[in-house]
Enzyme design. Structure first.
Site, PDB file in Angstrom:
ATOM      1  CG  ASN A  66      -2.230  -0.772   0.881  1.00 58.47           C
ATOM      2  OD1 ASN A  66      -2.377  -1.312  -0.221  1.00 58.47           O
ATOM      3  ND2 ASN A  66      -3.150  -0.846   1.827  1.00 58.47           N
ATOM      4  CB  CYS A  75      -6.596   0.738   2.401  1.00 60.91           C
ATOM      5  SG  CYS A  75      -7.807  -0.526   2.792  1.00 60.91           S
TER       6      CYS A  75
HETATM    7  N1  LIG Z   1     -11.648  -2.106   2.458  1.00 62.09           N
HETATM    8  C1  LIG Z   1     -10.621  -2.526   1.749  1.00 62.09           C
HETATM    9  O1  LIG Z   1     -10.513  -2.293   0.545  1.00 62.09           O
HETATM   10  C2  LIG Z   1      -9.528  -3.334   2.401  1.00 62.09           C
HETATM   11  C3  LIG Z   1      -8.633  -4.041   1.591  1.00 62.09           C
HETATM   12  C4  LIG Z   1      -7.646  -4.798   2.209  1.00 62.09           C
HETATM   13  C5  LIG Z   1      -7.551  -4.822   3.588  1.00 62.09           C
HETATM   14  N2  LIG Z   1      -8.427  -4.104   4.347  1.00 62.09           N
HETATM   15  C6  LIG Z   1      -8.305  -4.198   5.809  1.00 62.09           C
HETATM   16  O2  LIG Z   1      -9.311  -5.099   6.280  1.00 62.09           O
HETATM   17  C7  LIG Z   1      -9.799  -4.687   7.567  1.00 62.09           C
HETATM   18  C8  LIG Z   1     -11.303  -4.496   7.514  1.00 62.09           C
HETATM   19  O3  LIG Z   1     -11.578  -3.460   6.593  1.00 62.09           O
HETATM   20  P1  LIG Z   1     -13.047  -3.171   6.046  1.00 62.09           P
HETATM   21  O4  LIG Z   1     -12.911  -2.124   4.999  1.00 62.09           O
HETATM   22  O5  LIG Z   1     -13.704  -4.453   5.721  1.00 62.09           O
HETATM   23  O6  LIG Z   1     -13.720  -2.543   7.365  1.00 62.09           O
HETATM   24  P2  LIG Z   1     -15.278  -2.328   7.636  1.00 62.09           P
HETATM   25  O7  LIG Z   1     -15.345  -1.212   8.600  1.00 62.09           O
HETATM   26  O8  LIG Z   1     -16.013  -2.233   6.345  1.00 62.09           O
HETATM   27  O9  LIG Z   1     -15.744  -3.694   8.347  1.00 62.09           O
HETATM   28  C9  LIG Z   1     -15.418  -4.065   9.641  1.00 62.09           C
HETATM   29  C10 LIG Z   1     -16.610  -4.763  10.258  1.00 62.09           C
HETATM   30  O10 LIG Z   1     -16.247  -5.292  11.543  1.00 62.09           O
HETATM   31  C11 LIG Z   1     -17.372  -5.166  12.406  1.00 62.09           C
HETATM   32  N3  LIG Z   1     -16.938  -5.281  13.800  1.00 62.09           N
HETATM   33  C12 LIG Z   1     -16.336  -4.353  14.595  1.00 62.09           C
HETATM   34  N4  LIG Z   1     -16.087  -4.877  15.808  1.00 62.09           N
HETATM   35  C13 LIG Z   1     -16.524  -6.153  15.791  1.00 62.09           C
HETATM   36  C14 LIG Z   1     -16.527  -7.213  16.725  1.00 62.09           C
HETATM   37  N5  LIG Z   1     -16.024  -7.050  17.944  1.00 62.09           N
HETATM   38  N6  LIG Z   1     -17.076  -8.379  16.369  1.00 62.09           N
HETATM   39  C15 LIG Z   1     -17.595  -8.559  15.127  1.00 62.09           C
HETATM   40  N7  LIG Z   1     -17.606  -7.600  14.185  1.00 62.09           N
HETATM   41  C16 LIG Z   1     -17.070  -6.416  14.523  1.00 62.09           C
HETATM   42  C17 LIG Z   1     -17.951  -3.820  12.025  1.00 62.09           C
HETATM   43  O11 LIG Z   1     -19.303  -3.709  12.449  1.00 62.09           O
HETATM   44  C18 LIG Z   1     -17.814  -3.860  10.499  1.00 62.09           C
HETATM   45  O12 LIG Z   1     -18.956  -4.424   9.890  1.00 62.09           O
HETATM   46  C19 LIG Z   1      -9.003  -3.435   7.908  1.00 62.09           C
HETATM   47  O13 LIG Z   1      -7.882  -3.793   8.662  1.00 62.09           O
HETATM   48  C20 LIG Z   1      -8.573  -2.919   6.553  1.00 62.09           C
HETATM   49  O14 LIG Z   1      -7.402  -2.148   6.629  1.00 62.09           O
HETATM   50  C21 LIG Z   1      -9.414  -3.380   3.790  1.00 62.09           C
END
Ligand SMILES: NC(=O)c1ccc[n+]([C@@H]2O[C@H](COP(=O)([O-])OP(=O)(O)OC[C@H]3O[C@@H](n4cnc5c(N)ncnc54)[C@H](O)[C@@H]3O)[C@@H](O)[C@H]2O)c1
Length: 439
Positions: free
Chosen positions: A210, A262
């Site tokens: 990234n 990200c």
């Molecule tokens: N969005 C992207 O394009 C992308 C790509 C690669 C990596 N990532 C990484 O992946 C991870 C998640 O990103 P995202 O974009 O999916 O985030 P997001 O915010 O869309 O999703 C996270 C989810 O986790 C849930 N959550 C929070 N606490 C919780 C708990 N205790 N138990 C169960 N669920 C819980 C939230 O309600 C939410 O639905 C991050 O570390 C991000 O950096 C994201």
């Protein structure tokens, strides 16, 4: 295989759906009960091309389940993916409280061997932290921790997940390796590699990827800004360097800065990891500085055009999402640009094919929205293009002209060819290219 995915956001939902699509029995768990209810009722919670069809099919075929109850969700799972948020904490470092909190909960629930997989983007050393938390209650034979960073891009997430360039897996257990190999086999049939490594290297790989991509963007934005000052055309320069196989064509488009959930947080987190290890990672300072400046460049161009006074001027915005084909507005450049315009007294009207609900919910300023890209042009003094959605690429220029108060376009994504503009009769200012003026 039976799989649980904890966290059903952009990454978790795509991960769960795609693993179900290859025949696994998947339970997605989320703390947000509204989200879970909606998913249980067959209503998808994010916009991601191609996802809904797979979501519906796998739910109908009883391979995809949703629950808010962690214990119930992980009970039979052999593998538990953590797709939890890792937002910047108060000091900018990745907040690991979601991951470590769930790890603690899992340590109280697990009674048979499970592989815990970090899918979230987490700083180097996190898998050891997860292991330490789990070991407080569990013996080592009941779990392994694996780092499996996700490289999907929002907007093409399903394709990226189903046909990854590579799968990176950091682990130190043969037993876990066997499980991961089985799980990912259907996704690497074309010969794209599964790269096994230690956990720390896997965690670093994600940040390095990234940070490098963000560096390319900031570099091209600097080149574009210099093109404007020297009379060069960044389109030619981009093609000129991108044709060099050592450089490659992708990620060389200048614009209004990188955004999304990200790049900004990951570049910052890597920068802080460097600091923690007494390393002065200078390139990252520049990457972040350039990006902050770039996010204000379009509003500045608009201000300059109106000689510093845009009070009461109506500026129409095409595109709110941080990039096309997503409804995600986290850290989107549109936020900075619209804030600049509003603080200078402009009236802002905006459209986006998917992101209006998310944007209007999180953005506090006074913006009027319409789903129709032409509606918002009525009486506009200028149009600013912030996201390069396909529907903006070949608009009806004459209709636009008839609606707008003055035919003025500021294009933050260079979506039109310069040679096509003069015949349309617009003032047209883009990034790193000559201004076309009919004034
Ligand atoms: N969005 C992207 O394009 C992308 C790509 C690669 C990596 N990532 C990484 O992946 C991870 C998640 O990103 P995202 O974009 O999916 O985030 P997001 O915010 O869309 O999703 C996270 C989810 O986790 C849930 N959550 C929070 N606490 C919780 C708990 N205790 N138990 C169960 N669920 C819980 C939230 O309600 C939410 O639905 C991050 O570390 C991000 O950096 C994201």
């Amino acid at each position: 295989m039976k799989i649980a995915v904890v966290g059903t956001g952009y990454v978790g939902l795509v991960t769960g759906v795609c693993f179900a699509e290859t025949g696994n029995d998947v339970t997605c768990i989320d703390i947000d009960t509204q989200k879970v209810k909606s998913l249980q009722a067959g209503k998808i919670t994010i916009y991601e091309p191609g996802l809904e069809v797979l979501f519906q099919r796998n739910q109908e075929q009883d391979r995809l389940h949703f629950t808010a109850d962690l214990g119930e969700g992980i009970q039979d799972a052999q593998v538990i993916f953590l797709a939890l948020p890792t937002p910047p904490g108060a000091d900018g470092t990745a907040d690991l409280s979601y991951i470590l909190g769930v790890a603690k909960d899992l340590s109280q629930l697990i009674t048979s061997y499970k592989v815990i997989v970090e899918k979230s983007t987490v700083p180097v050393g996190t898998s050891e932290k997860v292991k330490t938390v789990m070991r407080q209650r569990l013996t080592a034979d009941l779990f392994d921790v694996v780092s499996n960073p996700e490289f999907l891009r929002e907007g093409v997430a399903v394709d990226d997940f189903m046909k990854p360039d590579r799968v990176v897996i950091g682990l130190s257990s043969e037993r876990a390796r066997h499980v991961m190999e089985r799980l990912y086999k259907p996704f690497v049939r074309q010969g794209n590699p599964i790269l096994y490594m230690d956990e720390r290297s896997a965690e670093m790989t994600k940040y390095a990827a990234n940070a490098y991509l963000a560096t390319r963007i900031s570099f091209m934005n600097e080149i574009a800004n210099l093109c404007e000052r020297t009379g060069a055309n960044v389109d030619h320069v981009r093609r000129g360097i991108g044709s060099d196989t050592r450089i490659g064509k992708r990620f060389l488009f200048p614009g209004v800065g990188y955004g999304g959930s990200c790049f900004p947080k990951d570049v910052q987190a890597l920068h802080l990891t460097s600091k923690e290890h007494d390393y002065d990672f200078r390139i990252l300072d520049a990457v972040m500085d350039v990006n902050t400046r770039q996010k204000h460049i379009l509003a500045q161009k608009i201000m300059d055009y109106f000689q510093g006074d845009i009070k009461g001027r109506r500026i129409a915005i095409w595109g709110l999402a941080f990039k096309p084909n997503t409804d995600d507005v986290r850290a989107a450049p549109s936020i900075d640009i619209i804030n600049d315009l509003l603080s200078a007294g402009a009236e802002v009207t905006a459209t986006d094919p998917e992101a209006i609900p998310n944007f209007s919910q999180s953005f506090k300023g006074n913006v009027s929205y319409s789903e129709d890209m032409y509606d918002i042009l009525e009486g506009a003094d200028a149009l600013a293009i912030i996201t390069e959605w396909n529907e903006f690429r070949t608009p009806d220029f004459q209709r636009m002209k008839s609606l707008m108060k003055s035919p003025v376009i500021f294009d933050g994504r260079n979506i039109y060819d310069l040679e096509d503009i003069p015949e349309q009769g617009f003032y047209y200012s883009s990034i790193g290219r000559e201004i076309i003026s009919t004034k």
